[in-house]
Enzyme design. Sequence first.
Site, PDB file in Angstrom:
ATOM      1  N   ASN A   1     -10.307  -0.187   0.937  1.00 27.37           N
ATOM      2  CA  ASN A   1      -8.850  -0.087   0.848  1.00 27.37           C
ATOM      3  C   ASN A   1      -8.410  -0.546  -0.547  1.00 27.37           C
ATOM      4  O   ASN A   1      -8.528  -1.724  -0.877  1.00 27.37           O
ATOM      5  CB  ASN A   1      -8.237  -0.973   1.941  1.00 27.37           C
ATOM      6  CG  ASN A   1      -6.728  -0.978   1.941  1.00 27.37           C
ATOM      7  OD1 ASN A   1      -6.087  -0.547   0.981  1.00 27.37           O
ATOM      8  ND2 ASN A   1      -6.145  -1.479   3.013  1.00 27.37           N
TER       9      ASN A   1
ATOM     10  N   CYS B   1       0.815  -1.220   0.000  1.00 27.10           N
ATOM     11  CA  CYS B   1       0.000   0.000   0.000  1.00 27.10           C
ATOM     12  C   CYS B   1       0.849   1.271   0.000  1.00 27.10           C
ATOM     13  O   CYS B   1       0.334   2.357  -0.277  1.00 27.10           O
ATOM     14  CB  CYS B   1      -0.949   0.000   1.191  1.00 27.10           C
ATOM     15  SG  CYS B   1      -1.978  -1.465   1.246  1.00 27.10           S
TER      16      CYS B   1
ATOM     17  N   HIS C   1      -3.238   6.979   3.395  1.00 25.02           N
ATOM     18  CA  HIS C   1      -3.716   5.747   2.775  1.00 25.02           C
ATOM     19  C   HIS C   1      -5.085   5.408   3.368  1.00 25.02           C
ATOM     20  O   HIS C   1      -5.256   5.383   4.592  1.00 25.02           O
ATOM     21  CB  HIS C   1      -2.708   4.624   3.044  1.00 25.02           C
ATOM     22  CG  HIS C   1      -3.216   3.279   2.658  1.00 25.02           C
ATOM     23  ND1 HIS C   1      -3.861   3.051   1.457  1.00 25.02           N
ATOM     24  CD2 HIS C   1      -3.208   2.082   3.306  1.00 25.02           C
ATOM     25  CE1 HIS C   1      -4.220   1.783   1.395  1.00 25.02           C
ATOM     26  NE2 HIS C   1      -3.838   1.175   2.506  1.00 25.02           N
TER      27      HIS C   1
END
Length: 317
Positions: free
Chosen positions: A272, A108, A242
């Site tokens: 996500n 990520c 994030h």
Amino acid sequence: MKIIGTGRAHPAFTLTNAMLEEILDTSNEWIVERTGISQRQIITNEKLEELAAEAARNALDDAGLSPSDIDLVICSNVVNEYVTPSLGCLVEGLIGASCPTYDINAACSGFVYALSTAEAYLRSGMFERILIVCAEEPTRMVNWRDRATCVLFGDAAGAIVVTAGDDLKAIRITANPKREVLRYERVLEPTPYITKEERDVPLFMNGREVFKTAVTSSIADVESVLSEAGVNKDEVKYYILHQANIRIIDSIREHFRQPVEKFPRNVDRFGNTSSASIPLMLDQMSREGQLRKGDKIVLSAFGAGFTTAACLIEWSK
Ligand code: COA
């Protein structure tokens, strides 16, 4: 570096929490309360490289460039249907580019890792115009009977075009090996000689550990880039984190004692999306006219590895 174009692409299918209630022992209340996610867009019949190419074309259009103007394509990706060639090569084939390209996998944190690579190339003068494409399909990594992981993710692609400039004021990338908290393992083709034990393990996550590590490391990274840039936390217009979990974002926001509107969020709609999440947010905010020249923006990401990355940019587009 400076950002001169942004783009994004989402799969067409929207998976709501109510739909998940039909296939899992879960509830809309649990998912919203623990994660902030209400729905996510997930791949059904699309190929990830098509989404990546769409995001790339949108970023190039926004920058007023054509594929032949680009000197390098960096793709950030954890998994897609091709192990080789790289996603970068697949994207180039679709958009009609033929410059050097490769993929990076920093989970990520991949977008900010890619930015640091682009910055180094631009400083060295080796390349002049770089396309960064972050394309991810984490919904293909999870066990769809595991309610603790499959509700968290969405698929997407985000892209930016960068060229030489002075947007980047400070950057920090880190890695701290911790495969025991977050991993996805797969078995490769058999050979007659393999004797070691191998396992297919869909995404495994120790949610609580990941939560704590994400909050602690993001706070440390943000403090580090603010201090390196000599910028006070109150001078920052936006902290774009994030988008993994609303509670992670709020814990970091509370640490810095900043108002909610400085921590934009779209995890409620997209879940996500791994390394695509920050470029998605940048593109959304840029196209909605929320970013102004001179805005100081902190980007901060964390993910499997454990990798983390943060930077402070001054928007100049
Ligand atoms: N629906 C209903 N119940 C669920 C559930 C779901 N989708 N998922 C887990 N549960 C249950 C668990 O089975 C557990 O039940 P039990 O108490 O009977 O054993 C209970 O909810 C609590 O589970 P726990 O894992 O302790 O919850 P949590 O508060 O830690 O929240 C996460 C779980 C995954 C939402 C949270 O840990 C998290 O967000 N972690 C970070 C994840 C992340 O961001 N990963 C990506 C990093 S890049």
